[in-house]
Design an enzyme around this catalytic site. Sequence first.
Site, PDB file in Angstrom:
ATOM      1  N   SER A 116       0.848  -1.185   0.000  1.00  0.00           N
ATOM      2  CA  SER A 116       0.000   0.000   0.000  1.00  0.00           C
ATOM      3  C   SER A 116       0.886   1.237   0.000  1.00  0.00           C
ATOM      4  CB  SER A 116      -0.949  -0.005   1.202  1.00  0.00           C
ATOM      5  OG  SER A 116      -0.241  -0.162   2.417  1.00  0.00           O
ATOM      6  N   GLY A 173      -0.345   4.642   0.011  1.00  0.00           N
ATOM      7  CA  GLY A 173      -1.043   5.872   0.362  1.00  0.00           C
ATOM      8  C   GLY A 173      -1.654   6.529  -0.858  1.00  0.00           C
ATOM      9  N   GLY A 216      -1.582   4.859  -4.370  1.00  0.00           N
ATOM     10  CA  GLY A 216      -2.296   3.627  -4.663  1.00  0.00           C
ATOM     11  C   GLY A 216      -1.637   2.400  -4.061  1.00  0.00           C
ATOM     12  N   GLY A 259      -5.849   0.594   5.064  1.00  0.00           N
ATOM     13  CA  GLY A 259      -5.038  -0.527   4.606  1.00  0.00           C
ATOM     14  C   GLY A 259      -5.683  -1.867   4.899  1.00  0.00           C
ATOM     15  N   ASP A 260      -6.408  -1.946   6.000  1.00  0.00           N
ATOM     16  CA  ASP A 260      -7.112  -3.183   6.348  1.00  0.00           C
ATOM     17  C   ASP A 260      -8.241  -3.454   5.361  1.00  0.00           C
ATOM     18  OD1 ASP A 260      -5.451  -2.999   8.593  1.00  0.00           O
ATOM     19  OD2 ASP A 260      -6.991  -1.940   9.743  1.00  0.00           O
TER      20      ASP A 260
END
Length: 315
Positions: free
Chosen positions: A220, A222, A225, A251-252
């Site tokens: 990830s 931020g 993308g 992110g989860d």
Amino acid sequence: MIVTLTPNPSIDRAVMIDALHPGEVHRATANRIDPGGKGVNVSRALVAQGAETTAVLPIGGPEGHLLEELLDTEGVPRRSVPVSGAVRMNISILEPDGTTTKLNEPGPALDETEVATLLDHTLDLAVDADWIVGCGSLPPGVPADFYAQLVLAARERNVRVAIDSSGPSMSAAMAARPHLIKPNNDELAELVGAELATLKDVRDAALTLVDGGIDIVAVSLGQDGALLVTREDTVHAHAHSVTPLSTVGAGDCMLAGLLHSLTTGMPASAALAVAVRWGTAAVALAGSGVPSPEDLRAVDVAVDASPSLTYRLGQ
């Protein structure tokens, strides 16, 4: 079914303020509480999209009772392991531009029996699982090789494992070779011991982990993308900008979307597009809210199976 294991869940309290000024008194403009912890958020995101999941987590103290009530409200199936300590309370301070300041408690100390019971409950569910997901920090008393133990035991049961953690617990898990990992850029840099300034840096770092036995590395990035790297593919996906409210749990949600898509047989490029859509939709929600199907429809994602590797991150 996707089984999530969260050894250090939380109650997440989000407090919205106009601007953060250290050392001063602030008056909140709004606040909310949500169930928290990486694996818990993965399960919450899956439930919100109608996918099958079970969350395994320790529960203790009055905060633990509140956590169970919040999970019941969202309809999240769970296996709770009673522990003597109280579930932690994490605080996120949110500013109007999406800046998030987090205060995370360490969590309750778990004894050997409680640790073993968490693993036992998780592995009991492996018979019906497409994935087992080990997520988040480890509370006091849990050995650094906890996720490595999970990976090895799940492999004996022919179940794929995804790990999303950092520090010593992630390093130990890497040696056990989980099927998938989802670091962010900083966590990947820590794993390989190098600065990652471009997509090529990220790709090359991820490939070193693939060469070490990890099948899928999903990074990830931020606002840039995400990059998914396997032995065969390097795929970049990013979403058009949304108004950010909170990065907590984004992110989860990305990981939940990725695993759900892979479970349904999607190819890597399509699965990454779904993952970025889920993660981006979460950023537009307050606190650690998880997106609904309607929230997902508002997000447009672009996918590039041959990305420009000279792209500098954070541009």
